[in-house]
Design an enzyme around this catalytic site. Structure first.
Site, PDB file in Angstrom:
ATOM      1  N   GLY A 271      -9.956   5.538   5.957  1.00 18.07           N
ATOM      2  CA  GLY A 271      -9.042   5.113   6.993  1.00 18.07           C
ATOM      3  C   GLY A 271      -8.499   6.521   7.440  1.00 18.07           C
ATOM      4  O   GLY A 271      -9.021   7.125   8.469  1.00 18.07           O
ATOM      5  N   CYS A 338      20.037   7.806  10.540  1.00 16.75           N
ATOM      6  CA  CYS A 338      21.384   8.414   9.673  1.00 16.75           C
ATOM      7  C   CYS A 338      20.972   8.405   8.290  1.00 16.75           C
ATOM      8  O   CYS A 338      21.731   7.575   7.640  1.00 16.75           O
ATOM      9  CB  CYS A 338      22.249   7.169  10.073  1.00 16.75           C
ATOM     10  SG  CYS A 338      22.735   7.522  11.730  1.00 16.75           S
ATOM     11  N   TYR A 367      -1.482   6.328   8.905  1.00 17.84           N
ATOM     12  CA  TYR A 367      -0.177   6.020   8.267  1.00 17.84           C
ATOM     13  C   TYR A 367       0.898   6.452   9.179  1.00 17.84           C
ATOM     14  O   TYR A 367       1.834   6.865   8.227  1.00 17.84           O
ATOM     15  CB  TYR A 367      -0.358   6.336   6.745  1.00 17.84           C
ATOM     16  CG  TYR A 367      -1.623   5.707   6.061  1.00 17.84           C
ATOM     17  CD1 TYR A 367      -1.899   4.534   5.813  1.00 17.84           C
ATOM     18  CD2 TYR A 367      -2.838   6.768   5.754  1.00 17.84           C
ATOM     19  CE1 TYR A 367      -2.906   4.013   5.323  1.00 17.84           C
ATOM     20  CE2 TYR A 367      -3.903   6.354   5.275  1.00 17.84           C
ATOM     21  CZ  TYR A 367      -4.044   4.868   5.065  1.00 17.84           C
ATOM     22  OH  TYR A 367      -5.312   4.456   4.356  1.00 17.84           O
TER      23      TYR A 367
HETATM   24  N1  LLP Z   1      -9.467   0.847   0.667  1.00 12.04           N
HETATM   25  C1  LLP Z   1      -8.454   0.522  -0.049  1.00 12.04           C
HETATM   26  C2  LLP Z   1      -8.569  -0.587  -0.988  1.00 12.04           C
HETATM   27  C3  LLP Z   1      -7.104   1.051   0.264  1.00 12.04           C
HETATM   28  O1  LLP Z   1      -6.232   0.717  -0.623  1.00 12.04           O
HETATM   29  C4  LLP Z   1      -6.942   2.249   1.242  1.00 12.04           C
HETATM   30  C5  LLP Z   1      -5.605   2.841   1.328  1.00 12.04           C
HETATM   31  C6  LLP Z   1      -8.157   2.784   1.616  1.00 12.04           C
HETATM   32  C7  LLP Z   1      -9.416   1.925   1.609  1.00 12.04           C
HETATM   33  C8  LLP Z   1      -8.187   3.674   2.807  1.00 12.04           C
HETATM   34  O2  LLP Z   1      -7.948   4.987   1.982  1.00 12.04           O
HETATM   35  P1  LLP Z   1      -8.093   6.198   2.939  1.00 12.04           P
HETATM   36  O3  LLP Z   1      -9.334   6.561   3.186  1.00 12.04           O
HETATM   37  O4  LLP Z   1      -7.216   6.290   4.140  1.00 12.04           O
HETATM   38  O5  LLP Z   1      -7.404   7.197   2.156  1.00 12.04           O
HETATM   39  N2  LLP Z   1       0.435   5.500   3.238  1.00 12.04           N
HETATM   40  C9  LLP Z   1      -0.559   6.395   2.332  1.00 12.04           C
HETATM   41  C10 LLP Z   1      -1.788   6.251   2.108  1.00 12.04           C
HETATM   42  C11 LLP Z   1      -1.794   4.712   1.531  1.00 12.04           C
HETATM   43  C12 LLP Z   1      -3.214   4.448   1.479  1.00 12.04           C
HETATM   44  C13 LLP Z   1      -3.460   3.107   0.901  1.00 12.04           C
HETATM   45  N3  LLP Z   1      -4.677   2.421   0.639  1.00 12.04           N
HETATM   46  C14 LLP Z   1      -0.160   7.902   3.236  1.00 12.04           C
HETATM   47  O6  LLP Z   1       0.623   7.905   4.122  1.00 12.04           O
HETATM   48  O7  LLP Z   1      -0.606   8.936   2.949  1.00 12.04           O
END
Ligand code: LLP
Length: 387
Positions: A271, A338, A367
């Site tokens: 992602g 706030c 995100y």
């Molecule tokens: N696949 C699964 C099953 C996941 O749970 C996630 C992310 C991804 C793929 C993609 O991960 P990435 O390649 O984006 O690291 N809100 C947090 C990140 C939460 C990720 C949750 N799962 C932040 O802003 O750092």
């Protein structure tokens, strides 16, 4: 090139300013060129023949970016019926959509069954639910927690004994028995160790662990190692060495194919890697306050629009797009929510900010918008896509 290099071109600043003039602020600006670059780069370093890149829609569900990623060749990874709908609206076919989610309701599971696509069961309960109801031609896999975790913050580490995700490798026999009870086999294994991992050997280690478990199954249709590929947030921070990552992935898969005697489809679910650097949150300076202790620069956004600094203490680089050559001042950039935790940057050098200046909060394409809320009854941020 590192997208957040301070030597950003004047052209890029002027594009941000034009977009802000047209749409107003706070505004997420996404640059399609960077998404394209990242996708091509990642796809090129892995030579394994049956590679699938499932874009994790939770990172950014902007329709134009989803369509772009589809055109580039990505599939979609989803975690809710809503994300499946967004992926379909962007043109992904059922076959190009995979689903994984812990603790989904029966209504969610039924929606996923109706929607089509690949399903990765997160628990033995989900596995039985799907095995019983999912048409046999639909791929059914199981998410495994191999006890290996990585990532930028404990909230996003998804392997290990405290993680709610997946089944334990010791439960593989139960999983096979459940599938067999409904006359089917498990088609794939899935894992995701965490998010923003910058260490290629850790990926390889996690891959080897899951592939070890894969050997306990009959021939699998696919192995899916999730996402997690990290990116630099701070100027000068080294990039994830993706040529090295690609080599390790190829080597690890080659060893598996050698030992297991078959070649499963290989999936990743990035992602952040594909979209984070493509996004900038453009905000306006609304206040300037000097106290005996600090200088605060107030802006017209807050953690309701970019939660990462407040939630994980994440660093997002900030530049003054209106006055890039202004003399650097040490300031704390705070939002309009706030709560005193609503701070984007603490005691950071920033080129002389003036009321009305546009600040570019960088690396906000993953995100950022997807985690925005209407807290304080503020509207969601506006969005522009540039090319
Ligand atoms: N696949 C699964 C099953 C996941 O749970 C996630 C992310 C991804 C793929 C993609 O991960 P990435 O390649 O984006 O690291 N809100 C947090 C990140 C939460 C990720 C949750 N799962 C932040 O802003 O750092």
């Amino acid at each position: 090139m590192w997208q957040n290099e301070p030597m950003r071109t004047a052209t890029e600043f002027s594009k941000l300013k034009q977009a802000a003039k047209r749409h107003g602020t706070p505004l997420y600006v996404y640059d399609e060129r960077i998404v394209t670059e990242r996708y091509r780069e990642l796809a090129a370093v892995i030579s394994y023949p049956n590679l699938e890149i499932h874009f994790a829609v939770k990172a950014n569900s902007n329709p134009r970016l989803l369509k772009l990623l589809k055109r580039l060749g990505a599939d979609a990874e989803t975690v809710s019926p809503g994300e499946i709908r967004l992926a379909k609206r962007a043109g992904f076919t059922s076959k190009q959509i995979a689903f994984t989610c812990a603790n989904a309701s029966a209504a969610d599971l039924d929606a996923v069954i109706r929607a089509g696509g690949t399903v990765n069961a997160d628990s033995l309960y989900q596995l039985e639910y799907f095995a019983k109801r999912l048409p046999k031609r639909r791929p059914l896999g199981v998410r495994i927690n191999q006890g290996i975790a990585g990532g930028h913050h404990k909230h996003v580490m998804t392997g290990g004994p405290d993680s709610k995700f997946g089944i334990d490798p010791s439960q593989v026999r139960d999983a096979k028995r459940i599938a067999a009870k409904y006359g089917r086999k498990i088609d794939g294994v899935h894992q995701h160790i965490g998010s923003n991992v910058l260490d290629p050997p850790l990926f390889a280690k996690a891959m080897r662990a899951l592939l070890g478990t894969a050997r306990q199954f009959d021939e699998l249709d696919y192995v899916d190692f999730g996402g997690g590929f990290g990116i630099p947030y701070r100027p000068g921070e080294p990039r994830l060495d993706i040529p090295k990552l690609g080599k390790l992935i190829d080597q690890t898969m080659a060893d598996f194919v050698n030992e297991a005697g078959y070649q499963p489809r290989l999936a990743f679910e990035p992602g952040r890697y594909l979209v984070a650097e493509a996004g900038t949150l453009v905000v306006s300076v609304t206040d300037y306050k000097i106290t005996p202790h600090k200088t605060f620069v107030g802006v017209d956004s807050g953690f309701n629009q970019l939660l990462r600094p407040a939630m994980y203490g994440s660093y997002h680089h900030i530049e003054n797009a209106s006055n890039p050559r202004g003399r650097a001042q040490k300031v704390t950039v705070a939002g309009n929510v706030c709560e005193s935790g609503d701070v984007f940057a603490k005691d950071r050098p920033l080129a002389a900010p003036r009321i009305g200046d546009l600040l570019a909060i960088r690396t906000a394409g993953a995100y950022g918008e997807t985690m925005a809320s209407t807290y304080n009854a503020r509207p969601l941020p506006k969005v522009a896509v540039i090319t």
